[in-house]
Design an enzyme around this catalytic site. Structure first.
Site, PDB file in Angstrom:
ATOM      1  N   GLY A  68       0.809  -1.217   0.000  1.00 58.98           N
ATOM      2  CA  GLY A  68       0.000   0.000   0.000  1.00 58.98           C
ATOM      3  C   GLY A  68       0.839   1.262   0.000  1.00 58.98           C
ATOM      4  O   GLY A  68       0.578   2.184   0.774  1.00 58.98           O
ATOM      5  N   GLY A 121       0.062   8.079   0.498  1.00 59.64           N
ATOM      6  CA  GLY A 121       0.057   8.189   1.947  1.00 59.64           C
ATOM      7  C   GLY A 121       1.383   7.929   2.622  1.00 59.64           C
ATOM      8  O   GLY A 121       2.457   8.173   2.068  1.00 59.64           O
ATOM      9  N   ILE A 122       1.302   7.415   3.845  1.00 61.10           N
ATOM     10  CA  ILE A 122       2.508   7.254   4.657  1.00 61.10           C
ATOM     11  C   ILE A 122       3.423   6.159   4.117  1.00 61.10           C
ATOM     12  O   ILE A 122       4.633   6.206   4.324  1.00 61.10           O
ATOM     13  CB  ILE A 122       2.165   7.008   6.140  1.00 61.10           C
ATOM     14  CG1 ILE A 122       1.459   5.663   6.348  1.00 61.10           C
ATOM     15  CG2 ILE A 122       1.310   8.138   6.684  1.00 61.10           C
ATOM     16  CD1 ILE A 122       1.234   5.336   7.828  1.00 61.10           C
ATOM     17  N   GLY A 123       2.857   5.179   3.419  1.00 61.57           N
ATOM     18  CA  GLY A 123       3.685   4.138   2.810  1.00 61.57           C
ATOM     19  C   GLY A 123       4.609   4.716   1.756  1.00 61.57           C
ATOM     20  O   GLY A 123       5.801   4.385   1.688  1.00 61.57           O
ATOM     21  N   SER A 162      -3.724   0.510  14.752  1.00 63.96           N
ATOM     22  CA  SER A 162      -4.469   1.760  14.864  1.00 63.96           C
ATOM     23  C   SER A 162      -4.818   2.000  16.321  1.00 63.96           C
ATOM     24  O   SER A 162      -4.812   1.071  17.136  1.00 63.96           O
ATOM     25  CB  SER A 162      -5.759   1.662  14.043  1.00 63.96           C
ATOM     26  OG  SER A 162      -6.621   2.753  14.285  1.00 63.96           O
ATOM     27  N   TYR A 207     -13.453  -1.996  10.973  1.00 60.29           N
ATOM     28  CA  TYR A 207     -12.106  -1.424  10.880  1.00 60.29           C
ATOM     29  C   TYR A 207     -11.360  -1.616  12.205  1.00 60.29           C
ATOM     30  O   TYR A 207     -10.227  -2.105  12.232  1.00 60.29           O
ATOM     31  CB  TYR A 207     -12.174   0.062  10.533  1.00 60.29           C
ATOM     32  CG  TYR A 207     -10.817   0.717  10.438  1.00 60.29           C
ATOM     33  CD1 TYR A 207     -10.068   0.638   9.261  1.00 60.29           C
ATOM     34  CD2 TYR A 207     -10.276   1.406  11.523  1.00 60.29           C
ATOM     35  CE1 TYR A 207      -8.816   1.222   9.172  1.00 60.29           C
ATOM     36  CE2 TYR A 207      -9.026   1.995  11.447  1.00 60.29           C
ATOM     37  CZ  TYR A 207      -8.298   1.907  10.265  1.00 60.29           C
ATOM     38  OH  TYR A 207      -7.047   2.479  10.192  1.00 60.29           O
TER      39      TYR A 207
END
Length: 265
Positions: free
Chosen positions: A9, A13-15, A137, A160
């Site tokens: 992923g 984003g952060i990846g 998370s 989630y």
């Protein structure tokens, strides 16, 4: 010492931020995404900005377990050694709530896919400083086994949070079985400025760099080698306690048994 790192992923984003930062250090980095053209463009962008040609990529839709299997096969054909696997891919909102097997997308992408991919890649994750970083998370909720196997429908928010606790429970269990690999679950930060957060909440609290930087640190810094089987809370900035179920061996065993059944089906 240069490392070989795979980040799922990581076309956004952060990846993506972590991949770029690691590539700038001269490490060999493999990214992953669902869209072939986007994977290609991100590889080229990272190569150009990092001045590092040792950036490659793989394509797969992690919501379908057969594609996860194929992804593992593709990786094993191309990569013979990994120092670090970062299971970063995640989903909150989706146009379709379930995959072709009738399984909730959040459980599949956030938990079952990293579980399966890691199991397949374990033979090549090795070395003096091998690490597996799993994206948890702050949202963690007791796992409904019925929901996990697609027999109960829950809200996006609930599944989630359950998927992230399942990932954390598995991280702790894996660390106990693989003493030679440092396994860390991490909350990269709540409501970071990423596309997934924008789609889910329409607002953010912190810059995406906060998440990218902690993934970089967990991958590289020596201080984290001593924390296998632990949970790093980037909201607090230190290691802390995950949900109590993550330390419950009975619940972990039940989760493991069902997970293996679903993967095998």
């Amino acid at each position: 010492m240069k490392k070989t790192i795979l980040i799922t992923g990581s076309t956004d984003g952060i990846g993506k931020l972590a991949a770029l930062k690691l590539a700038k250090d001269g490490h060999s980095v493999f990214i992953h995404g669902r869209n072939p053209s986007k994977v290609k463009s991100v590889i080229e962008a990272i190569q150009k900005e990092s001045h590092n040609q040792n950036v490659g990529g793989f394509v797969a839709d992690l919501s379908e377990l057969d594609q996860v299997e194929q992804l593992a096969t593709d990786i094993l054909q191309k990569v013979h050694h990994l120092d670090v696997l970062i299971n970063n891919a995640g989903v909150y909102k989706s146009p379709e709530p379930t995959n072709s097997q009738g399984l909730d997308l959040r459980f599949v992408v956030n938990y079952l896919a990293p579980y399966l991919l890691t199991e397949k890649l374990i033979p090549i994750i090795k070395g003096d400083d091998a690490r597996i970083i799993n994206l948890s998370s702050a949202a963690q909720s007791p796992v409904s086994l019925l929901a996990l196997e697609g027999k109960e429908t829950l809200s996006e928010n609930t599944t989630y949070a359950q998927s992230k606790l399942a990932l954390t429970m598995w991280s702790f269990d894996l660390s106990g079985k693989r003493n030679e690999i440092t396994v860390i679950a991490v909350n990269p930060g709540s409501l970071l400025n990423t596309r997934m957060v924008k789609e889910a909440y329409g607002k953010h609290w912190s810059p995406a760099d906060k998440g990218g930087n902690i993934l970089y640190d967990l991958t590289i810094k020596d201080e984290h080698k001593q924390h296998s089987g632990e949970y790093f809370d980037n909201d607090a900035g230190h290691y802390g306690r995950a949900h109590s179920d993550a330390y419950d061996s009975v619940k972990m065993e039940a989760l493991t048994v069902l997970t293996k059944t679903i993967i095998a089906s």
